[in-house]
Design a protein around this motif. Structure first.
Motif, PDB file in Angstrom:
ATOM      1  N   SER A 148      15.448  -0.834 -23.582  1.00 33.86           N
ATOM      2  CA  SER A 148      16.447  -1.366 -22.651  1.00 33.86           C
ATOM      3  C   SER A 148      15.770  -2.159 -21.532  1.00 33.86           C
ATOM      4  CB  SER A 148      17.269  -0.221 -22.060  1.00 33.86           C
ATOM      5  OG  SER A 148      18.171  -0.704 -21.093  1.00 33.86           O
ATOM      6  N   GLU A 149      14.704  -1.597 -20.988  1.00 32.69           N
ATOM      7  CA  GLU A 149      13.999  -2.264 -19.883  1.00 32.69           C
ATOM      8  C   GLU A 149      13.417  -3.602 -20.336  1.00 32.69           C
ATOM      9  OE1 GLU A 149      10.768  -0.992 -16.462  1.00 32.69           O
ATOM     10  OE2 GLU A 149      10.330  -0.496 -18.548  1.00 32.69           O
ATOM     11  N   SER A 150      12.923  -3.642 -21.583  1.00 31.64           N
ATOM     12  CA  SER A 150      12.294  -4.871 -22.085  1.00 31.64           C
ATOM     13  C   SER A 150      13.309  -5.984 -22.304  1.00 31.64           C
ATOM     14  CB  SER A 150      11.556  -4.588 -23.397  1.00 31.64           C
ATOM     15  OG  SER A 150      12.475  -4.332 -24.455  1.00 31.64           O
ATOM     16  N   LYS A 151      14.594  -5.629 -22.450  1.00 33.21           N
ATOM     17  CA  LYS A 151      15.627  -6.632 -22.709  1.00 33.21           C
ATOM     18  C   LYS A 151      16.361  -7.089 -21.449  1.00 33.21           C
ATOM     19  CE  LYS A 151      14.628  -6.304 -27.013  1.00 33.21           C
ATOM     20  NZ  LYS A 151      13.809  -7.372 -27.624  1.00 33.21           N
ATOM     21  N   LEU A 152      16.026  -6.493 -20.303  1.00 30.58           N
ATOM     22  CA  LEU A 152      16.677  -6.893 -19.058  1.00 30.58           C
ATOM     23  C   LEU A 152      16.269  -8.306 -18.682  1.00 30.58           C
ATOM     24  CD1 LEU A 152      16.306  -3.628 -16.930  1.00 30.58           C
ATOM     25  CD2 LEU A 152      18.439  -4.606 -17.790  1.00 30.58           C
ATOM     26  N   SER A 168      17.573  -9.896 -15.795  1.00 29.80           N
ATOM     27  CA  SER A 168      17.618 -10.081 -14.342  1.00 29.80           C
ATOM     28  C   SER A 168      16.684  -9.084 -13.672  1.00 29.80           C
ATOM     29  CB  SER A 168      19.060  -9.906 -13.852  1.00 29.80           C
ATOM     30  OG  SER A 168      19.558  -8.644 -14.239  1.00 29.80           O
ATOM     31  N   GLU A 169      17.035  -8.692 -12.469  1.00 31.43           N
ATOM     32  CA  GLU A 169      16.171  -7.787 -11.717  1.00 31.43           C
ATOM     33  C   GLU A 169      16.097  -6.414 -12.368  1.00 31.43           C
ATOM     34  OE1 GLU A 169      19.222  -6.155  -8.326  1.00 31.43           O
ATOM     35  OE2 GLU A 169      18.493  -8.202  -8.135  1.00 31.43           O
ATOM     36  N   SER A 170      15.067  -5.675 -11.999  1.00 30.23           N
ATOM     37  CA  SER A 170      14.810  -4.374 -12.601  1.00 30.23           C
ATOM     38  C   SER A 170      15.936  -3.382 -12.290  1.00 30.23           C
ATOM     39  CB  SER A 170      13.477  -3.833 -12.078  1.00 30.23           C
ATOM     40  OG  SER A 170      13.230  -2.557 -12.604  1.00 30.23           O
ATOM     41  N   ASN A 171      16.181  -2.475 -13.235  1.00 26.95           N
ATOM     42  CA  ASN A 171      17.168  -1.411 -13.078  1.00 26.95           C
ATOM     43  C   ASN A 171      16.441  -0.169 -12.551  1.00 26.95           C
ATOM     44  OD1 ASN A 171      18.847   0.837 -13.540  1.00 26.95           O
ATOM     45  ND2 ASN A 171      19.843  -0.153 -15.280  1.00 26.95           N
ATOM     46  N   ARG A 172      16.659   0.150 -11.266  1.00 29.06           N
ATOM     47  CA  ARG A 172      15.913   1.248 -10.630  1.00 29.06           C
ATOM     48  C   ARG A 172      16.162   2.592 -11.307  1.00 29.06           C
ATOM     49  NH1 ARG A 172      16.584   0.063  -4.101  1.00 29.06           N
ATOM     50  NH2 ARG A 172      15.495  -1.957  -4.092  1.00 29.06           N
ATOM     51  N   ASP A 173      17.428   2.851 -11.648  1.00 32.72           N
ATOM     52  CA  ASP A 173      17.744   4.123 -12.308  1.00 32.72           C
ATOM     53  C   ASP A 173      17.021   4.241 -13.640  1.00 32.72           C
ATOM     54  OD1 ASP A 173      19.387   4.830 -10.232  1.00 32.72           O
ATOM     55  OD2 ASP A 173      21.224   4.092 -11.198  1.00 32.72           O
ATOM     56  N   LEU A 174      16.977   3.131 -14.375  1.00 34.09           N
ATOM     57  CA  LEU A 174      16.312   3.133 -15.678  1.00 34.09           C
ATOM     58  C   LEU A 174      14.814   3.369 -15.509  1.00 34.09           C
ATOM     59  CD1 LEU A 174      16.516   2.676 -18.737  1.00 34.09           C
ATOM     60  CD2 LEU A 174      16.289   0.220 -18.307  1.00 34.09           C
ATOM     61  N   VAL A 175      14.201   2.721 -14.544  1.00 32.10           N
ATOM     62  CA  VAL A 175      12.767   2.900 -14.282  1.00 32.10           C
ATOM     63  C   VAL A 175      12.472   4.352 -13.922  1.00 32.10           C
ATOM     64  CG1 VAL A 175      10.870   2.290 -12.724  1.00 32.10           C
ATOM     65  CG2 VAL A 175      12.387   0.499 -13.616  1.00 32.10           C
ATOM     66  N   ALA A 176      13.345   4.949 -13.116  1.00 31.50           N
ATOM     67  CA  ALA A 176      13.159   6.345 -12.714  1.00 31.50           C
ATOM     68  C   ALA A 176      13.230   7.276 -13.920  1.00 31.50           C
ATOM     69  CB  ALA A 176      14.221   6.732 -11.686  1.00 31.50           C
ATOM     70  N   LYS A 177      14.170   6.993 -14.839  1.00 33.21           N
ATOM     71  CA  LYS A 177      14.299   7.827 -16.042  1.00 33.21           C
ATOM     72  C   LYS A 177      13.049   7.708 -16.920  1.00 33.21           C
ATOM     73  CE  LYS A 177      18.789   6.429 -16.844  1.00 33.21           C
ATOM     74  NZ  LYS A 177      20.066   6.281 -17.561  1.00 33.21           N
ATOM     75  N   ILE A 178      12.527   6.503 -17.022  1.00 31.82           N
ATOM     76  CA  ILE A 178      11.323   6.286 -17.843  1.00 31.82           C
ATOM     77  C   ILE A 178      10.139   7.050 -17.264  1.00 31.82           C
ATOM     78  CG2 ILE A 178       9.623   4.540 -18.525  1.00 31.82           C
ATOM     79  CD1 ILE A 178      11.982   2.560 -18.790  1.00 31.82           C
ATOM     80  N   LYS A 179       9.932   6.950 -15.960  1.00 31.07           N
ATOM     81  CA  LYS A 179       8.796   7.640 -15.316  1.00 31.07           C
ATOM     82  C   LYS A 179       8.917   9.148 -15.466  1.00 31.07           C
ATOM     83  CE  LYS A 179       7.619   4.106 -11.879  1.00 31.07           C
ATOM     84  NZ  LYS A 179       7.586   3.752 -10.442  1.00 31.07           N
TER      85      LYS A 179
END
Length: 666
Positions: free
Chosen positions: A641-645, A647-658
């Motif tokens: 999902s993150e690789s297909k964004l 526009s700007e980064s999705n903070r919630d998604l980044v937090a889930k990945i970490k």
């Protein structure tokens, strides 16, 4: 074309039932020590079950050898042994087991007693809350033999969430819905099957059948480029399938790509010199697209004795060879009898030009219109430009020229030539003095500025604002509302849609797009009200159903309404990836994770088939896997999902990945 749902694979059945008789016989619980009045003392009731299974296997073996009488006799014996077995069970207060019930159902199916077959399959089903794959497929076969294709589909669909990646289920569902002519439903399952094959089973027996089916379905549903892609997958292995080669030629013809159309027709002629259809279609293509070489091709057909004594190829050959005497009435008569053919209209137009026929202008407009309707946009533009060149010699022909430029711009629009379409529309505006035509052309110019990669919404607003002052029609207000929406001016957008509604309160589109603007303004009650109004005005407004259902799911309110709305949207457009994603998300909210995964995988596969990947769908898949306590798959989809964004980064998604990376590493 699709025979798998009507025929059985005998070798598979033989192996399957041999395995069944050996592996499941021992699973009959608790009756081995019981005696039966039909047997000698000490002989267990399972004697009858083992004989029944043996007879059934003999029945399938005899059927394989095409000894139908022997096969029927074996199945009848199997029925008799099972009747005895069930009598023995009843004597000790027991009911038929899953195995014996399923075996009896299969016997009756092979004997053609479909009512009994269904009755026994239902008995087998009641013995376990989760029917086995084999029992589901058995019930599917019974429904098919009964001619109940809708009920056969229902059997499979009711259990698909338990076998979401099973190729047999997906293939049968694709096949059944194809037979029922439910193209959108069929493409859903075939696309999902292709998704499974690419990721899990690259050597699947269904691989090329699926590619061919998707080629045909995408052709029927007007996705020609996807159809070509799928057919090419198929012809990479099956190079001599004339039906598919001819279909490829037809698709390229529809796309106006005469070069590739000719290539496939030539291939058919080379592989099958006796083919008349390809030879005659190729003659029409040469006439319409390659007049300089058409005479040579017609001469070849003459040598091959493939010029008929009547019909369109005969008439075109007359024109190409210069034998024009008496041709005009013949062409007019042919067109009257075959109004849907383009080539005779082009032939008559050519004749009208060379012979200076008085109705040339009328024929030009008529032929261009037919070419446009058949999506031959380049051909239509060429015809129109010839007509324009004739009109330009007139001193007072501005209005006619304006009309030609307007039509040319529509051809350019359909070809994706947005800049050319804008220039042609401006030419048309500059030539006309008619007020109504100016209003129409300004609307078209404003519309074009919202298309493609122009990003000229402000110009569109400016043109429409000028027109609205003079002529405030609901369509102009509606288009300006869309332009304001694209400029993120949502209050202005709401205002324009509201004004359009005042003039035309029955137009459901105005309410839908006003709802989208209200949603951007976080005015939920207004959004909800407009979406409900849209649905009341148009019961098939699947976009409004999906929008409202998804909003309910996001806000975690009205779960039953959300489920009903989204199921209704999916039933109208089953192959819409956005709708499948929304339904999957509602099921996730209801903690029905298996069904959620089923629909989200549908969404992902459909999106890929249409040539895009939606980061929202992948994030939703990650959320479901996370809820199922599968962090590895969850992390995979979150990263995807993150690789297909874009526009700007999705903070919630980044937090889930970490968080997941940390958990997995520990």
């Amino acid at each position: 074309m699709f025979q798998a749902i009507k025929t059985l694979n005998p070798p598979f059945l033989f192996v399957f039932f041999c395995f069944l008789s050996l592996s499941l016989f021992a699973s009959e619980p608790g009756t081995r020590t019981k005696e039966c009045s039909l047997l000698e003392p000490g002989v267990p009731a399972e004697f009858f079950l083992s004989r029944a299974l043996r007879e059934q296997v003999d029945g399938f073996q005899a059927a394989q050898r095409r000894k139908q009488d022997d096969s029927k006799l074996s199945f009848e014996r199997s029925v008799s042994f099972l009747d005895s077995y069930h009598l023995c069970l009843s004597e000790v207060g027991k009911e038929p087991s899953i195995l014996s019930s399923e075996t009896q159902a299969l016997n009756f199916l092979e004997l053609g007693n479909l009512e009994k077959a269904w009755e026994w399959s239902e008995k087998a089903k009641t013995k376990s809350p989760d029917a086995s794959k084999d029992l589901i497929l058995l019930q599917t076969r019974i429904r098919i033999r009964q001619g109940e294709l809708a009920k056969a589909s229902e059997v499979l669909e009711n259990s698909l969430h338990r076998f979401p990646n099973d190729p047999d289920f997906l293939y049968l569902l694709g096949n059944l819905n194809f037979e029922r002519k439910l193209w959108n439903q069929s493409i859903l399952y075939y696309t999902a099957l292709s998704f499974v094959i690419e990721r899990r089973d690259t050597h699947s027996k269904y691989k090329f059948l699926t590619a061919k089916a998707l080629g045909e379905l995408n052709y029927k549903l007007d996705h020609p480029k996807i159809s070509i892609k799928r057919y090419l997958e198929y012809t990479g292995t099956y190079k001599n399938d004339m039906e598919v080669l001819f279909r490829l030629a037809q698709i390229y013809f529809v796309l106006g790509d005469f070069k590739n159309c000719r290539m496939y027709l030539e291939q058919i002629r080379e592989k099958n010199p006796r083919d008349i259809d390809a030879s005659h279609m190729l003659a029409e293509i040469y006439f319409m697209d390659s007049r300089e070489t058409a005479a040579l091709y017609f001469a070849t057909l003459k040598k091959e004795k493939k010029i008929p004594k009547e019909g369109i190829v005969f008439l075109l050959n007359q024109l190409v060879s210069g034998s024009r005497a008496g041709l005009e009435p013949k062409l007019r008569s042919y067109i009257k009898e075959n109004p849907a053919r383009l080539s005779p209209r082009m032939a008559l137009l050519e004749l009208a030009e060379t012979e200076n026929l008085p109705d040339y202008e009328l024929l030009n407009a008529d032929t261009a219109q037919y070419a446009y309707e058949y999506r031959q946009y380049l051909t239509a533009e060429k015809i129109l430009r010839k007509g324009l060149s004739k009109v330009e010699s007139k001193e007072t022909a501005d209005e006619e020229k304006s009309l030609f430029y307007e039509k040319i711009s529509t051809c350019q629009e359909m070809l994706g030539q947005w800049n050319h379409a804008v220039l042609s529309t401006k030419e048309a505006i500059g030539l006309t003095k008619e007020t109504d035509k100016k209003f129409r052309l300004r609307f078209r110019l404003a519309y074009l500025y919202l298309q493609g990669n122009f990003k000229k919404e402000s110009l569109s607003v400016s043109i429409l604002s000028e027109t609205i002052k003079e002529n405030p029609t609901p369509t102009h207000l509606y288009l300006r509302g869309l332009a304001y929406f694209q400029l993120a001016k949502y209050k202005e957008s709401v205002s324009d849609f509201s004004d359009a509604i005042k003039i035309d309160p029955k137009n459901f589109n105005y309410y839908f797009y006003r709802a989208t603007a209200y949603d951007k303004l976080k005015q939920f009650s207004d959004t909800e009200k407009d979406l409900k109004t849209t649905i009341s005005l148009n019961p098939n407004a699947s976009n409004a159903m999906n929008y409202l259902g998804y909003l309910y799911a996001e806000k975690d309110i009205n779960p039953e309404d959300a489920n009903q709305l989204l199921n209704q949207a999916v039933s109208i457009e089953p192959d819409n990836p956005a709708y499948q994603d929304s339904l999957g998300w509602v099921l996730y909210r209801k903690k029905d994770f298996n069904r959620a995964l089923l629909h989200l995988n549908f969404a992902a596969s459909l999106a890929l088939e249409r040539g895009f990947e939606d980061p929202v769908i992948y994030e939703h898949l990650g959320d479901v896997y996370l809820a199922k306590k599968d962090p590895v798959n969850a992390l995979q989809f979150f990263k995807l999902s993150e690789s297909k964004l874009k526009s700007e980064s999705n903070r919630d998604l980044v937090a889930k990945i970490k968080k997941l990376q940390k958990e997995i590493s520990e």
